[in-house]
Design a protein around this motif. Sequence first.
Motif, mmCIF file in Angstrom:
data_model
loop_
_atom_site.group_PDB
_atom_site.id
_atom_site.type_symbol
_atom_site.label_atom_id
_atom_site.label_comp_id
_atom_site.label_asym_id
_atom_site.label_seq_id
_atom_site.Cartn_x
_atom_site.Cartn_y
_atom_site.Cartn_z
ATOM 1 N N SER A 449 0.823 -1.209 0.000
ATOM 2 C CA SER A 449 0.000 0.000 0.000
ATOM 3 C C SER A 449 0.859 1.262 0.000
ATOM 4 O O SER A 449 0.451 2.288 -0.530
ATOM 5 C CB SER A 449 -0.966 -0.009 1.180
ATOM 6 O OG SER A 449 -0.261 0.038 2.388
ATOM 7 N N SER A 451 3.743 1.544 -1.517
ATOM 8 C CA SER A 451 4.613 1.500 -2.699
ATOM 9 C C SER A 451 6.076 1.245 -2.347
ATOM 10 O O SER A 451 6.968 1.971 -2.773
ATOM 11 C CB SER A 451 4.504 2.808 -3.505
ATOM 12 O OG SER A 451 3.176 3.116 -3.771
ATOM 13 N N THR A 489 -1.242 2.403 -5.777
ATOM 14 C CA THR A 489 0.083 2.061 -5.258
ATOM 15 C C THR A 489 1.113 2.020 -6.372
ATOM 16 O O THR A 489 2.303 1.953 -6.111
ATOM 17 C CB THR A 489 0.063 0.699 -4.544
ATOM 18 O OG1 THR A 489 -0.171 -0.309 -5.522
ATOM 19 C CG2 THR A 489 -1.017 0.645 -3.491
#
Lengths: 569, 316
Positions: A449, A451, A489
Amino acid sequence: MGRDRLCLPGFGRNSTDPFGASPYLSRRAVMSLSLGAGAAGLLGRRAWAQAAGGAPPSKPTGQVVIGLSQEPTVFHPLMIAIEVDQGVWWSLYNPLWGVDPDGNFTPQLASEVPSLENGGISADGLMWRIKLRGDVKWHDGAPFTADDVKFSLELNNNPNFRAGRRTGHELIRDVKVVSPTEITWRMERPYAPYMSILAWTFMVPQHLLANASDPNTTPFNNAPVGTGPFRWGERQSGDHITLLANPNYFGKGPYLERATYKYIPDLTVLFTQFRTGDIDYIGIQGITPDHYNEAKGLADRVVSPIAQAFVESITMNLGRPVFQDRAVREALYYAMDKKSIIDEIYYGLPKPTDSYLPKQSWAYNPNLPVQDYNPDKSKQILDAAGWKPGAGGVREKNGLRLEFTNSTTAGNHVREQAQQLLQQNWRDIGAAMTIKNMPAAVIWGDYFSMSKYDSVMVGEDFLVGPDPDVAYYFDSNNVPAKGGAGNNTMQYANPEVDKLLQEGASTPDQAKRKAIYQQVQTIIRNDLPILPIFQYTTVEGTKAKLKGYRPNINTQTNCWNVNEWYWAT
Amino acid sequence: MTRYLVHRLGQNLILLWLVSVIAFTVLHLAPGGPLAQFALVPGLTQADLARIAHQMGLDRSLPVQYWEWFRRMLVGDWGRSYRDTQPVLLVIGSHLFATLELMVSSTIIAVLLGTWVGVLGAIRRYSLFDYLATVGAMIALSIPTFWFGLVVIYIFSVKLAWLPAGNLYTVGDGSFLDFAHHLIAPSLVLALVTVAIWSRYMRSSMLEVINQDYIRTARAKGLRERSVLIDHAFRNALLPMITIAGLQLPTLLSGALVTETVFTWPGMGRLFLDSIGYRDYPMVMGVLMFSAVLVLLGNLMADLLYAASDPRIRLD
């Protein structure tokens, strides 16, 4: 004492679950066991249509046992929950309108579906006027009125309430009860997907919930009262829920006296009980692909792959320099041997896709360029973009090596095989992919979430309910790693897509929206922030004599219409 | 005796507290959390999840969360399950019956059969029966319960259709006979392992007693062999089994994970597994504390019983 007890938790499940699917991450578990197919899903629907026949009984008769590999535990339909819970909600409650397998809204508690034409929604999309049925009673006999609708909609915004979704609801203002059968409100800004969101928003009784000191832990949670075709019977925690026919139901059916939702956590055991006839319907994760052929041969059973709204893809973190070059993404896509993944790993059933939308969506764009497995073309693209073979056969450009990690849920053997295939595909064109898998709870937490990944292999449903709005996934304002609220994301940013998505969400006219979303698909297909592989399906089955079962990709479970199920005589 | 009891109970309370601290810490160190299951639910955004985490108090520091849990526990509030919002004790209670039914029936089978096999094996040591019993026990101990359960289901449910393929009872039936019918396969499968264990313990305990001086004395004074074995040897050989039985008590109530999974038996083992899978913290803590209390009580009872039945032991 005994070895039985000394086993590590999870041993039992993982030992027979051929793909090591996580027991608790619902959708990923579904993903790992699904087959993926668009057309196959349609075929499946046709098979059921042919199997239908006979007329439903005049009064509720018999019972059905629904076998599920996840346990429904949330019976308050506005609280945070997973898809298996929605299956029970469709039987206990009603939304204002539902959505059928073809994507049409059909009135339930509302007497008509509001539209621009009938004046239910104003031309600017801001004013909503809903007319309600006057003949609906809650299971306890109290009449259902517009006050219940007002209460339900506002409960979603109660700061103390663990509402599953606020999207859309947070935009409503000035909710007014005009009469017991009419309610109006104003939207803060036009938001077209709200129609779809309301099709998944079930109404709860004000008279039982309004005075709760803590809205999250009322007795209602475990003794729910709705307006739906079935009323609450009993629950054996960890085992089953039994619902009883509501003889005063205002809609179609119910034709069954009892509907039991039986929880069977192990997929092999679930299938065995389908085979022995202990369960009449096997859904959600359904029949595992390795049992598909055997299932098809069972007497007196109907078994088919059912399309899901989920799309399997390689999702790339565009924050990584190596993925910022579109040529790299395109080259990787050309080098992806989808056919081998599907045939060799997913039992040949899924159909490849080039969109993030399921083929059944009204906004699906059938004219997207079809991916072609072409390693030579892939190499040409990389050569032209300046990625030259370097040490160890890995291409380089300006000192940046074409290498990255790919992650998915550890223990998901199907995905792991697909990863290895892709690793080989990409090695052939000079791209080095390292597999870095992690337990479900780790990878799908902050790692995904926020990234922190290079690339993941994931199955996602990008829609808002059955609505094709994908702003949460592709709008550049919705990057959680940059403080956004959504699920982008990939950190994908394209101003044109942002603009189109905002336009699409604020346009009430469906034809205009369709054109907008088709264009969004074209742009995303060109930009390739994700490399779509295929659309999922699961294999579901019923006893042949069970009629009325109709898979519905626009709901979260195919138990959406148990009120129409009946036994052929 | 009273002093001993007070002392032991005090020790146990401290142990329980330690167990709770360790369990709480380990549980929260494990990756993921109660909201991880929602991470990819369509339409749920990171903002939604952050809001719910805050509403549930999951964003507070661990010591604060522990203190909250401990404070409530002190006044008998075990908390509520995150999944269905029911009180923890109520959920445990609803799984106890299934577990008790299965465990008690399989234990009865195991004790009776295991004792018999063990005693006979000891008396006829190195006989054909003893060899068969030993090999049988080794096989029973080595067979994976999961696999064996599925084989039993395959043969007796799928092929022969004699027994139901698991479940506590037939939905819509639930008569005594129906319950009993469903109980046969899982209790036998579970008993298989326990019989093996009990028979091994019983055999060695019996062998040890048979070689004692007082047995020789009993024989020497002309008692019949039957009387020697039953009145003297067997009764003494049972003493160590009290300890084993005491240690069995928590098992009786905490369930059998694998058997419960194969036979879709909604007992404590499955409850524990599911609660861990969903990171249902209050529920996991509840089950752990419940089991810990049982273990400590079982130990205490075994010690007390041992003292009561063996005149050589005094608790001070």
